[in-house]
Design a protein around this motif. Structure first.
Motif, PDB file in Angstrom:
ATOM      1  N   LEU A 175     -55.336 114.303 -11.984  1.00  0.00           N
ATOM      2  CA  LEU A 175     -54.099 113.791 -11.397  1.00  0.00           C
ATOM      3  C   LEU A 175     -53.645 112.492 -12.063  1.00  0.00           C
ATOM      4  N   GLU A 176     -54.602 111.663 -12.461  1.00  0.00           N
ATOM      5  CA  GLU A 176     -54.243 110.433 -13.188  1.00  0.00           C
ATOM      6  C   GLU A 176     -53.501 110.767 -14.476  1.00  0.00           C
ATOM      7  N   ARG A 212     -50.053 112.327 -13.746  1.00  0.00           N
ATOM      8  CA  ARG A 212     -49.096 111.291 -13.356  1.00  0.00           C
ATOM      9  C   ARG A 212     -48.485 110.617 -14.585  1.00  0.00           C
ATOM     10  N   TRP A 215     -46.103 113.163 -16.165  1.00  0.00           N
ATOM     11  CA  TRP A 215     -44.877 113.293 -15.371  1.00  0.00           C
ATOM     12  C   TRP A 215     -43.977 112.085 -15.573  1.00  0.00           C
ATOM     13  N   GLN A 216     -44.580 110.926 -15.675  1.00  0.00           N
ATOM     14  CA  GLN A 216     -43.824 109.680 -15.803  1.00  0.00           C
ATOM     15  C   GLN A 216     -43.195 109.519 -17.189  1.00  0.00           C
ATOM     16  N   GLN A 232     -44.070 117.682 -10.852  1.00  0.00           N
ATOM     17  CA  GLN A 232     -44.816 116.808  -9.954  1.00  0.00           C
ATOM     18  C   GLN A 232     -44.633 117.225  -8.498  1.00  0.00           C
ATOM     19  N   GLN A 273     -47.566 118.235  -5.853  1.00  0.00           N
ATOM     20  CA  GLN A 273     -47.719 117.423  -4.645  1.00  0.00           C
ATOM     21  C   GLN A 273     -47.584 118.283  -3.393  1.00  0.00           C
TER      22      GLN A 273
END
Length: 130
Positions: A15-16, A19, A22-23, A78, A82
């Motif tokens: 997930l890190e 993220r 995604w960013q 994302q 989620q």
């Protein structure tokens, strides 16, 4: 990955990395490592590269092999990941009750400013506004 197969459940470490992707969008392993190293002094390039390769194998990432260095990209949006994780959490931890999740979050994890924003959204929804 087939549209009908369930999403693989990403680990906390995955997930890190998701993220970051995604960013920032598609990145090579070095760029993912560079972003992670800004947050975690113990990050290792070799570990990040291996993790990205494993995530590609699990179907969490796609890889553009036509470019050098290869670019990795999250397969799922994302919001979709989620939502899947939240559904699983609600089922396992809150006995299927979204209300219990929300009440716990409101009591323990929401700032006063966020609470006011949530109240405004709920008032607008009740009044039929988008």
């Amino acid at each position: 990955m087939s549209k009908h197969s369930p999403l693989p459940t990403p680990t906390a470490a995955e997930l890190e990395l998701l993220r970051i992707l995604w960013q920032h969008g598609p990145l090579d392993a070095r760029a993912v490592y560079d972003f992670l190293a800004l947050e975690r002094a113990d990050a290792s390039y070799a570990t990040v590269l291996r993790q990205l390769q494993l995530m590609h194998g699990k179907g969490l990432l796609s890889r553009d092999e036509s470019r050098r260095p290869q670019q990795y990209c999250a397969v799922e949006a994302q919001e979709k990941v989620q939502t899947s994780l939240l559904k699983d959490l609600i089922g396992k931890v809150f006995a299927g009750s979204g209300k219990a999740l929300v009440l716990t979050a409101l009591r323990e994890h929401v700032s006063d400013a966020d609470r006011l924003e949530i109240e405004k959204i709920l008032r607008n929804k009740d009044a039929g506004k988008p």
